[in-house]
Design an enzyme around this catalytic site. Structure first.
Site, PDB file in Angstrom:
ATOM      1  N   CYS A   2       0.851  -1.193   0.000  1.00  0.00           N
ATOM      2  CA  CYS A   2       0.000   0.000   0.000  1.00  0.00           C
ATOM      3  C   CYS A   2       0.888   1.245   0.000  1.00  0.00           C
ATOM      4  CB  CYS A   2      -0.930   0.088   1.193  1.00  0.00           C
ATOM      5  SG  CYS A   2      -2.079  -1.263   1.337  1.00  0.00           S
ATOM      6  N   ARG A  27       4.310  -0.631  -4.498  1.00  0.00           N
ATOM      7  CA  ARG A  27       3.936  -0.936  -3.116  1.00  0.00           C
ATOM      8  C   ARG A  27       2.595  -1.651  -3.013  1.00  0.00           C
ATOM      9  NH1 ARG A  27       7.404  -0.114   1.139  1.00  0.00           N
ATOM     10  NH2 ARG A  27       8.918   1.415   0.528  1.00  0.00           N
ATOM     11  N   TRP A  73      -2.800  -2.795  -1.555  1.00  0.00           N
ATOM     12  CA  TRP A  73      -2.546  -4.231  -1.619  1.00  0.00           C
ATOM     13  C   TRP A  73      -3.490  -4.832  -0.589  1.00  0.00           C
ATOM     14  CZ3 TRP A  73      -0.849  -8.197   1.567  1.00  0.00           C
ATOM     15  CH2 TRP A  73      -0.385  -9.349   0.916  1.00  0.00           C
ATOM     16  N   ASN A  99      -2.603   2.783   5.651  1.00  0.00           N
ATOM     17  CA  ASN A  99      -1.760   1.586   5.511  1.00  0.00           C
ATOM     18  C   ASN A  99      -1.713   0.908   6.874  1.00  0.00           C
ATOM     19  OD1 ASN A  99      -1.163   2.353   2.941  1.00  0.00           O
ATOM     20  ND2 ASN A  99       0.989   2.862   3.326  1.00  0.00           N
ATOM     21  N   GLY A 100      -1.720  -0.416   6.889  1.00  0.00           N
ATOM     22  CA  GLY A 100      -1.646  -1.125   8.163  1.00  0.00           C
ATOM     23  C   GLY A 100      -2.907  -1.937   8.414  1.00  0.00           C
ATOM     24  N   GLU A 480      17.903 -18.714  -3.034  1.00  0.00           N
ATOM     25  CA  GLU A 480      17.584 -17.405  -3.616  1.00  0.00           C
ATOM     26  C   GLU A 480      17.237 -17.535  -5.107  1.00  0.00           C
ATOM     27  OE1 GLU A 480      16.743 -14.689  -2.620  1.00  0.00           O
ATOM     28  OE2 GLU A 480      17.215 -13.194  -4.124  1.00  0.00           O
ATOM     29  N   LYS A 484      13.679 -16.414  -6.701  1.00  0.00           N
ATOM     30  CA  LYS A 484      13.567 -15.440  -7.792  1.00  0.00           C
ATOM     31  C   LYS A 484      12.703 -16.010  -8.911  1.00  0.00           C
ATOM     32  CE  LYS A 484      14.435 -12.545  -6.266  1.00  0.00           C
ATOM     33  NZ  LYS A 484      14.978 -12.219  -4.990  1.00  0.00           N
ATOM     34  N   GLU A 487       8.842 -16.361  -7.806  1.00  0.00           N
ATOM     35  CA  GLU A 487       8.040 -15.173  -7.508  1.00  0.00           C
ATOM     36  C   GLU A 487       7.735 -14.323  -8.739  1.00  0.00           C
ATOM     37  OE1 GLU A 487       9.775 -12.177  -4.943  1.00  0.00           O
ATOM     38  OE2 GLU A 487      11.766 -12.711  -5.606  1.00  0.00           O
ATOM     39  N   HIS A 503      17.531 -37.302   0.181  1.00  0.00           N
ATOM     40  CA  HIS A 503      16.662 -37.664   1.308  1.00  0.00           C
ATOM     41  C   HIS A 503      15.184 -37.444   0.975  1.00  0.00           C
ATOM     42  CE1 HIS A 503      20.093 -38.356   3.885  1.00  0.00           C
ATOM     43  NE2 HIS A 503      20.613 -37.216   3.438  1.00  0.00           N
ATOM     44  N   LYS A 602       5.982  -4.692  -2.951  1.00  0.00           N
ATOM     45  CA  LYS A 602       7.227  -4.423  -2.236  1.00  0.00           C
ATOM     46  C   LYS A 602       6.929  -4.110  -0.771  1.00  0.00           C
ATOM     47  CE  LYS A 602      11.686  -3.751  -3.037  1.00  0.00           C
ATOM     48  NZ  LYS A 602      12.452  -4.932  -3.453  1.00  0.00           N
TER      49      LYS A 602
HETATM   50  C1  F6R Z   1      11.976 -11.453  -2.686  1.00  0.00           C
HETATM   51  C2  F6R Z   1      11.736 -10.340  -1.804  1.00  0.00           C
HETATM   52  C3  F6R Z   1      11.233 -10.635  -0.434  1.00  0.00           C
HETATM   53  C4  F6R Z   1      11.924  -9.710   0.580  1.00  0.00           C
HETATM   54  C5  F6R Z   1      11.301  -9.911   1.974  1.00  0.00           C
HETATM   55  C6  F6R Z   1      12.004  -9.078   3.017  1.00  0.00           C
HETATM   56  O1  F6R Z   1      12.504 -11.037  -3.893  1.00  0.00           O
HETATM   57  O2  F6R Z   1      11.912  -9.213  -2.148  1.00  0.00           O
HETATM   58  O3  F6R Z   1      11.401 -11.968  -0.101  1.00  0.00           O
HETATM   59  O4  F6R Z   1      13.283 -10.014   0.603  1.00  0.00           O
HETATM   60  O5  F6R Z   1       9.948  -9.564   1.924  1.00  0.00           O
HETATM   61  O6  F6R Z   1      11.970  -7.724   2.679  1.00  0.00           O
HETATM   62  P1  F6R Z   1      12.941  -6.688   3.357  1.00  0.00           P
HETATM   63  O7  F6R Z   1      14.316  -7.010   2.923  1.00  0.00           O
HETATM   64  O8  F6R Z   1      12.463  -5.354   2.883  1.00  0.00           O
HETATM   65  O9  F6R Z   1      12.770  -6.867   4.837  1.00  0.00           O
END
Ligand code: F6R
Length: 607
Positions: A2, A27, A73, A99-100, A480, A484, A487, A503, A602
């Site tokens: 948001c 966001r 969001w 937001n929240g 990782e 990537k 997602e 296993h 994000k």
């Molecule tokens: C994946 C991604 C998320 C963030 C996670 C933590 O690409 O971006 O897994 O890494 O939400 O976010 P931060 O680093 O902002 O605490």
């Protein structure tokens, strides 16, 4: 998650709000809305879908000079027109964006309904709007204050009212808000990116604080009306950093920025002649830190993967027992914190709700707390005892890339910093930091020759299941790489410590299944070669990440993506790059919206 934007000044508010919303779209992008204040009325336009859908419904000619905007969001209530923010009180004269999450919204809703209030949406935000409406008696600031005393939960809110058209009232509890200070105008945003085009002079609102803004006046108080004095600070990011600069996607831009973002991250922190690391943020606590008997790293998602690399680095270089915990698990599992425990939170945004909650829990139990954070002034940076910034610049792409390499680099610096104060010789430290300082240069060719990553994506982007295997320092990189891919391209991918494959997960391997194997030169190489044989004999297709010059591996793998040689602890900084590129190209080939992946946004600011 948001985004909030607000403007009160002498210029038409709408273009400023729309530009802010576009910059905040990363966001949250389920729905969006705008409210403009005029003497006599508040006009609200909102709709489900992207900002472009909202834009089509707006009269862009209106000249109102105050308003608020929101991109959502969804948490409470589906992403529909009705649930989109802003929300109005029963009189239609007060509009709120939020937001929240309001935790007692059920109880408040029931109470308000008994008072005859009729709700139009399913959101917790409407509860705040209705509550403010109930208290409003000609003083918006006072009504917001009274309403917030009834509310429990987290919020960053902005409120406007038809009867006070040149006033915005904002308040914060657990959800970031920044006030931009301009010439005869004030802006409000949940994220610096939204206001950077207008001002770089900002005030960070703290938890439990409120602001009353008019074009010429700003009043900061606590929720209990005690005046608060705050300094105006300068945002260090530039406008260019938050623009695409010719790239098709922010994710690709940020992948390609890694050589320069790492240079910025390392600048001024390495002394090759002395074999020392300078970390200003740790100076005041270095003695306590060196005496730490245990370090717990806590983080989520990509930051958790970086923390896992950090765990290996801390144990290897500083010989301090270290463990890495998911923030969401740490806070609820009754962790043992004693005098010698340091809790280190890793986060790009500094606003991730689970990470903040874990840190708060660690503090409550008496731990010394550190932060490795990118966003200056974010909540985590204000909650920790000390910390080190990443300085990799703003990360706009929802999939984290340059933050990962920044986090690993900062953790490597801290490990070396502690190692030097314990047992690490100047020569060993010099060798380590010299190798680290070469990484930006070593990254560049990986980003210039992307054909191999593209070819892998082309060949396998139609496959719905992938495996990623790594050992030692490259085990977190396998995790990782898989994250990537899933997602942004919605391909199911699993990352594993390579030995764990036999296993159970080995049962998944079928003819032609893509298996990405990180088999760089070093202590784990022979073991990785055995894993490659195990995969091959079950028909899996090997995509190997290997060290330049390794011809052997080419005999066993369908594809080899080479990376330059470096010290084993630093390999993740290079091996992750081909994996970021494969994920990016696979997503593009599958027609996915790389920067706005499904169901994601994000910064996860809700638990
Ligand atoms: C994946 C991604 C998320 C963030 C996670 C933590 O690409 O971006 O897994 O890494 O939400 O976010 P931060 O680093 O902002 O605490």
């Amino acid at each position: 998650m948001c985004g909030i934007i607000g403007y009160v000044g002498r210029r038409p508010a709408l273009p400023i709000l729309m530009e802010g919303l576009r910059r905040l779209e990363y966001r949250g992008y389920d729905s969006a809305g705008i409210a403009l204040a005029d003497s006599g009325a508040v006009s609200v336009t909102k709709s489900a879908g992207r900002i472009s859908v909202l834009e089509q419904q707006l009269d862009l000619e209106v000249a109102h000079t105050a308003g608020v905007g929101h991109t959502r969001w969804a948490t409470h209530g589906a992403p529909t027109d009705i649930n989109a923010h802003p929300h109005l009180d029963g009189s239609g004269r007060i509009a709120v964006i939020h937001n929240g999450i309001i935790e007692n919204d059920r109880a408040l809703r029931t109470y308000l309904e008994r008072q005859g209030v009729q709700f139009t949406s399913e959101t917790d935000t409407e509860v705040i709007a209705q509550l403010i409406g109930q208290f409003y008696d000609g003083n918006l600031e006072q009504a917001v204050r009274q309403a917030l005393h009834e509310v429990t939960g987290t919020y960053g809110i902005a409120v406007i009212c038809a009867d006070e058209p040149d006033v915005i009232v904002a308040a914060r509890q657990g959800s970031p808000l920044i006030i931009g200070v301009g010439q005869n105008e004030h802006l409000l945003a949940s994220d610096a990116a939204a206001i950077l085009a207008h001002t770089s002079q900002v005030i960070y609102l703290g938890d439990g604080e409120m602001a009353r803004m008019t074009p010429d006046d700003l009043r900061l108080t606590t929720l209990d009306a005690i005046p608060v004095a705050k300094d105006v600070e300068e945002i260090e990011w530039s406008l260019e950093q938050i623009e695409l600069a010719g790239y098709e996607h922010f994710m690709l831009k940020e992948i390609c920025e890694q050589p320069s973002s790492l240079e910025n991250c390392l600048r001024g922190r390495i002394d090759l002649r002395e074999g020392t690391v300078h970390l200003g943020g740790l100076v005041d606590c270095s003695r306590e830190l060196v005496r730490a008997r245990r370090i717990i790293m806590t983080a989520c998602g990509t930051a958790w993967h970086a923390a896992l690399v950090g765990e290996y680095l801390f144990e290897d270089l500083a010989r301090i027992p270290t463990e890495t915990d998911y923030a969401s698990e740490f806070r609820y599992r009754n962790p043992i914190i004693d005098d010698g425990t340091v809790v280190l939170a890793v986060s790009q945004s500094g606003e991730t709700a689970d990470t903040i909650a874990a840190l708060t829990e660690a503090k409550r139990r008496g731990a010394m707390t550190l932060g490795v954070v990118n966003v200056v002034g974010s909540t985590l940076t204000r909650e920790t005892d000390a910390g080190v910034y990443l300085h990799v610049g703003p990360e706009i792409g929802v999939a984290s890339t340059k933050a990962f390499t920044g986090q690993v680099s900062v953790l490597a610096l801290i490990a070396c910093y502690l190692g030097r104060r314990k047992h690490m010789s100047p020569a060993a430290a010099t060798q380590f930091i010299a190798a680290l300082s070469q990484i930006p240069e070593q990254m560049s060719p990986l980003l210039e020759h992307v054909d191999h990553a593209k070819a892998v994506a082309q060949r396998y982007s139609g496959r719905d299941n992938w495996l990623y295997l790594g050992r030692g320092y490259n085990y977190p990189v396998a995790l990782e790489g898989a994250l990537k891919l899933k997602e942004i391209s919605y391909i199911h991918a699993e990352g594993l410590p390579a030995a764990e494959m036999k296993h159970g997960p080995i049962a998944l391997i079928t003819e032609g299944m893509p298996v990405v194997v990180i088999a760089t030169a070093g202590s784990q190489y022979d073991k990785m070669m055995s894993n490659i044989s195990e995969v091959r004999s079950r028909g899996g297709s090997i995509i190997a990440i290997a060290t330049d010059g390794d011809r052997e591996i080419a005999k066993l793998a369908e594809h080899v993506l080479y990376v330059p040689d470096t010290l084993e602890p630093l390999q993740p900084l290079l091996t992750v790059i081909p994996l970021q590129l494969i994920a990016y190209h696979a997503a593009v080939l599958r027609g996915c919206n790389v920067d706005k992946p499904r169901n994601l946004a994000k910064s996860v600011t809700v638990e």
